[in-house]
Design a protein around this motif. Sequence first.
Motif, mmCIF file in Angstrom:
data_model
loop_
_atom_site.group_PDB
_atom_site.id
_atom_site.type_symbol
_atom_site.label_atom_id
_atom_site.label_comp_id
_atom_site.label_asym_id
_atom_site.label_seq_id
_atom_site.Cartn_x
_atom_site.Cartn_y
_atom_site.Cartn_z
ATOM 1 N N ARG A 170 7.290 15.145 14.807
ATOM 2 C CA ARG A 170 8.266 16.363 14.239
ATOM 3 C C ARG A 170 9.495 16.121 14.311
ATOM 4 N N GLU A 171 9.746 15.714 15.958
ATOM 5 C CA GLU A 171 11.073 15.975 16.389
ATOM 6 C C GLU A 171 11.798 14.814 16.626
ATOM 7 N N ALA A 172 10.958 13.657 16.643
ATOM 8 C CA ALA A 172 12.271 12.617 16.989
ATOM 9 C C ALA A 172 11.710 11.522 16.409
ATOM 10 N N VAL A 173 10.730 10.060 16.779
ATOM 11 C CA VAL A 173 10.625 9.222 15.812
ATOM 12 C C VAL A 173 9.166 8.877 17.169
ATOM 13 N N THR A 174 7.979 7.648 15.952
ATOM 14 C CA THR A 174 6.899 7.734 15.969
ATOM 15 C C THR A 174 6.063 6.188 15.437
ATOM 16 N N VAL A 175 5.453 5.482 15.816
ATOM 17 C CA VAL A 175 4.858 4.295 15.214
ATOM 18 C C VAL A 175 3.584 4.480 15.445
ATOM 19 N N ALA A 176 2.658 5.056 13.885
ATOM 20 C CA ALA A 176 1.578 5.195 13.988
ATOM 21 C C ALA A 176 0.743 3.542 13.273
ATOM 22 N N ASP A 177 -0.331 2.919 13.906
ATOM 23 C CA ASP A 177 -0.949 1.410 13.881
ATOM 24 C C ASP A 177 -1.593 2.466 11.843
ATOM 25 N N LEU A 178 -1.447 1.841 11.129
ATOM 26 C CA LEU A 178 -1.814 2.307 9.610
ATOM 27 C C LEU A 178 -2.652 0.984 9.252
ATOM 28 N N THR A 179 -3.039 -0.016 9.690
ATOM 29 C CA THR A 179 -3.094 -1.148 8.790
ATOM 30 C C THR A 179 -4.310 -1.219 8.392
ATOM 31 N N SER A 180 -5.586 -0.258 9.094
ATOM 32 C CA SER A 180 -7.183 -0.533 8.302
ATOM 33 C C SER A 180 -6.286 0.082 6.732
ATOM 34 N N PHE A 181 -4.975 0.874 6.277
ATOM 35 C CA PHE A 181 -5.120 0.940 5.006
ATOM 36 C C PHE A 181 -6.193 0.037 3.842
ATOM 37 N N SER A 182 -6.405 0.366 3.026
ATOM 38 C CA SER A 182 -6.471 -0.382 2.106
ATOM 39 C C SER A 182 -5.483 -1.428 0.625
ATOM 40 N N LYS A 183 -5.526 -2.333 1.241
ATOM 41 C CA LYS A 183 -4.323 -2.419 -0.390
ATOM 42 C C LYS A 183 -4.625 -4.390 -0.981
ATOM 43 N N PHE A 184 -3.842 -3.621 -2.241
ATOM 44 C CA PHE A 184 -4.649 -4.601 -3.687
ATOM 45 C C PHE A 184 -3.417 -4.936 -3.561
ATOM 46 N N TRP A 185 -2.940 -6.116 -4.354
ATOM 47 C CA TRP A 185 -2.481 -6.237 -5.513
ATOM 48 C C TRP A 185 -3.216 -6.669 -6.832
ATOM 49 N N LEU A 186 -2.165 -6.467 -8.252
ATOM 50 C CA LEU A 186 -2.366 -7.021 -9.010
ATOM 51 C C LEU A 186 -1.385 -7.204 -9.955
ATOM 52 N N GLN A 187 -2.067 -7.927 -10.390
ATOM 53 C CA GLN A 187 -1.173 -9.428 -10.410
ATOM 54 C C GLN A 187 -1.719 -9.576 -12.087
ATOM 55 N N GLY A 188 -0.633 -9.891 -13.199
ATOM 56 C CA GLY A 188 -0.727 -10.469 -14.366
ATOM 57 C C GLY A 188 -0.004 -9.852 -15.406
ATOM 58 N N MET A 189 0.270 -10.177 -16.858
ATOM 59 C CA MET A 189 1.343 -9.850 -17.206
ATOM 60 C C MET A 189 0.495 -8.519 -17.507
ATOM 61 N N ASP A 190 -1.415 -8.195 -17.768
ATOM 62 C CA ASP A 190 -0.732 -6.692 -18.903
ATOM 63 C C ASP A 190 -1.444 -5.865 -17.273
ATOM 64 N N SER A 191 -0.732 -6.220 -16.001
ATOM 65 C CA SER A 191 -1.445 -5.310 -14.996
ATOM 66 C C SER A 191 -1.028 -4.499 -15.488
ATOM 67 N N HIS A 192 0.526 -3.867 -15.812
ATOM 68 C CA HIS A 192 0.963 -2.405 -16.671
ATOM 69 C C HIS A 192 0.475 -1.572 -16.844
ATOM 70 N N ALA A 193 0.146 -2.176 -18.305
ATOM 71 C CA ALA A 193 -1.171 -1.826 -19.214
ATOM 72 C C ALA A 193 -1.939 -1.377 -18.552
ATOM 73 N N VAL A 194 -2.947 -1.971 -17.374
ATOM 74 C CA VAL A 194 -4.256 -1.751 -17.286
ATOM 75 C C VAL A 194 -3.617 -0.400 -16.065
ATOM 76 N N LEU A 195 -2.618 -0.387 -15.167
ATOM 77 C CA LEU A 195 -2.795 0.581 -14.232
ATOM 78 C C LEU A 195 -2.021 1.790 -15.331
ATOM 79 N N GLN A 196 -1.547 2.223 -16.720
ATOM 80 C CA GLN A 196 -1.059 2.899 -17.117
ATOM 81 C C GLN A 196 -2.343 3.571 -17.921
ATOM 82 N N ARG A 197 -3.632 3.463 -18.073
ATOM 83 C CA ARG A 197 -4.508 3.344 -18.379
ATOM 84 C C ARG A 197 -5.547 3.735 -17.799
ATOM 85 N N ILE A 198 -5.524 3.203 -15.931
ATOM 86 C CA ILE A 198 -6.325 4.039 -15.058
ATOM 87 C C ILE A 198 -5.610 4.680 -14.364
ATOM 88 N N CYS A 199 -4.313 4.993 -13.979
ATOM 89 C CA CYS A 199 -3.476 6.275 -13.122
ATOM 90 C C CYS A 199 -2.859 7.124 -14.103
#
Length: 820
Positions: free
Chosen positions: A480-509
């Motif tokens: 809150r007052e200065a700066v910290t660094v947190a290791d959040l490597t465990s976050f789940s991450k995915f790439w969504l790739q391809g011409m229809d990716s945006h359309a898929v995202l608009q449908r699921i989000c």
Amino acid sequence: MNSHSFPDSARAVVIGGGIVGCSVAYHLTRLGWRDVVLLEQGRLTCGTTWHAAGLVGQLRAHQNMTRLVQYSAELYQKLEAETGQATGWKQCGSILVARTPERVTLFRRIASAARAQGVACEIISIEEAARKYPVMRTDDLLGALWLPEDAKVNPADVTQALARGARMGGARVFEQTRVTAIQQKNGAATGVATTRGDIKAEVVINCAGQWAKQLGRMAGVTVPLHSAEHMYIVTGRIDGVHPGLPVLRDPDGYIYVKEEVGGLLVGGFEPVAKPWAMDGIPENFEFGMLPDDWDQFQILMENALIRLPALETAEIKTFMNGPESFTPDNNFIMGEAPELKNFFVAAGFNSIGIASGGGAGRALAEWIVQGEPTLDLWPVDIRRFARFHDNDRFLKGRVSEVLGLHYKMPWPNRELLSARPQRRSPLYDRLAAQHALFGSKMGWERPNFFAPTRADARIDYSWERQNWFPYAAAEHKATREAVTVADLTSFSKFWLQGMDSHAVLQRICANDVPLTPGSTVYTGLLNARGTYESDLTVSCHTQVHFLLVTGTAQSTRDADWIRRQIPPGADARLIECGAAYATLAVMGPRSRDLLRRVVTKPQELDDATFPFGAVREISLRGTAILFMAIRRTYAGELGFELYIDQAFAGQVYDALMEAGRDLDVRNAGYYAVESLRLEKGYRAWGRELTPDYNPYEAGLSFAVKLGKGDFIGRDALLALKGKPPARRLLSFVALSPDTPIAHGGELILRNGEPVGDVTSAAYGHTVGGIVALGYAATGGARADDAWLAARFEIDIAGERVPVRASLKAPYDPAGARLKG
Ligand SMILES: Cc1cc2nc3c(=O)[nH]c(=O)nc-3n(C[C@H](O)[C@H](O)[C@H](O)COP(=O)(O)OP(=O)(O)OC[C@H]3O[C@@H](n4cnc5c(N)ncnc54)[C@H](O)[C@@H]3O)c2cc1C
């Protein structure tokens, strides 16, 4: 075909004739599926079910798990009338006794949680406990709890009744029929091969108990469980013991006790269990028993002798040692396998399969028939595991600890110790050298806090402030007052790739996903009911290339759910990349100053070029290292999440810590992240956001864009829009800083009436008191200022703590501060 000839096809094939398989078959027929075939390699109940003690204890740690048992209880009571087969149902109630003050506090917490969950439960005096259970020694006890609705049944009879009910509904049951292979085509199960021939099926359901792991492996499906020995003794008749005697649990002594034919059945959950069948379960283990093991039973026997002096002279008629399957987290495993469509699992019941079998069978049958679960089943969802969990050495190590968890103190932040470490971030050694105390989630070792010395890097569990309180407080305040660094490597991450990716995202989000490279959006993923399947952040890198970031625990589940929504033929591929990138959160008002010192072009971090919510690529000064940065934090402060190729992570971390010395940069762990996010009112998936809640209840309508076009859940939300939600997620702050600590699960009261329970809680070091989130039933009222001004309290271990309720976050810095 007549009903006795062996079929070559069926709508559903259930594998396993224990209580769970019979319950699934029964409920499928109740839901209108007639063409159901149940296959049992031996005879019904011959696996683990036949030798279960038959205790039906209703109260579970998670509300929906309690609901499953409550339904089991309802069902078992009426099965005899329905099928003509007795079940041995007897509502005898149960008594829990406490030998320690901590256990007494737990009982008070349980009584509060029970009220929130609608389970009858009361603290009773030791004298009252003695009256209810005259053969028990009580002079060493400190407290007792009474659950009048708990019951006992005859497990084999219940199973036969379920099988009979299933047959009455059209199912066919074939004993002495072993499934030898799972047939599949195009990623979906299509049937089974058996010792009597093949059966084609629309759906195959693996209810094979401790054999479910092997059956899963046949199909390429992860069913992480391992057998362990579980034992009890049965005595001859004892004076004062009668069929109406309640079930007795003495968890500090690891034992449970049940009346059995005028004698006592005494079993337990010893702290260090004995794994079994490391090389696989022997062939033809039908009605199998394991040799008596008095050494293993000794700790239970010693404690039983303390509690039940009559055992000294009682005749021991039976020593029952039977194997049961246990899972890595002591919760059972249910759902459609993420690896294979139309292949469902219900197994690994960790010694509560009789109590849970009725409800679990119905829940899985609904999941099968309706295509998705009808309530939040996340604690038992098969997708909480990943492939690496199916490692026999890990499983064997873990079940040694898991069996004992039944009676071990369920501390709110309890960490399991066995079979670790598993997955390590590239910074693990660096953080360990700085006295990180690691917790484990989805196999990842994650720093919970940083202690001043190695010796302090431990958790001294208690219900009140634990030893790490000042360390997490310092990390919180530094953020809150200065700066910290947190290791959040465990976050789940995915790439969504391809011409229809945006359309898929608009449908699921539910939110509008930007098509502008460099922008991000926070959104829910909803089901057709308009409730949460997940929440995540989407970053647009190019118009065909999106990064999705979600919580640590959800990687398998999110991948599975998203892949199911991609229409056949669409050009959109979801690629898991969680382990490819380390994630560092640089958080706090000095975070930008710190980052400026280590990047090649500091001006690129200015507000104008790198606004809140943007994603940019930046390079580490003096190196060839490039990494992604997203301007947002989970702490409600100015900050950046850095997504760094694992191979570069160490250098980036070192550069930050070196450059930030005079800024007093410090590491932050997950305990600080939790208190920071609760002060800011940020929701977490699995707690505040589940398939039981919609965005209007969760207060997240800002992340729903009904006008953007169609998306999954939109129709349901349109129907709800404008109406006061039936319940509302509220932030709570304890008015006095000296209140006991809340941990989640506590009862919320409004004007003295129960209205809900706490989903998350922590001590908020900035606001100086307990901060919590929880849903409160509105009774159809709007949660406006007048409604919120009522008297709100949280019942913490029997103490009603006054709290301030608000739709707003307890800590809400000026937008300028957050946005820098
Ligand atoms: C000593 C002891 C006491 C217990 N006490 C209690 C209690 O008081 N309360 C409670 O709730 N729970 C209790 N349990 C736990 C309970 O018994 C189990 O959770 C429950 O029986 C599990 O049921 P299931 O149907 O999953 O497994 P099982 O009963 O093992 O059924 C699985 C079936 O699948 C069959 N099978 C396996 N492979 C194949 C194949 N390839 N083809 C065809 N069939 C196959 C097996 O033969 C088996 O019959 C106890 C367990 C033990 C060991």
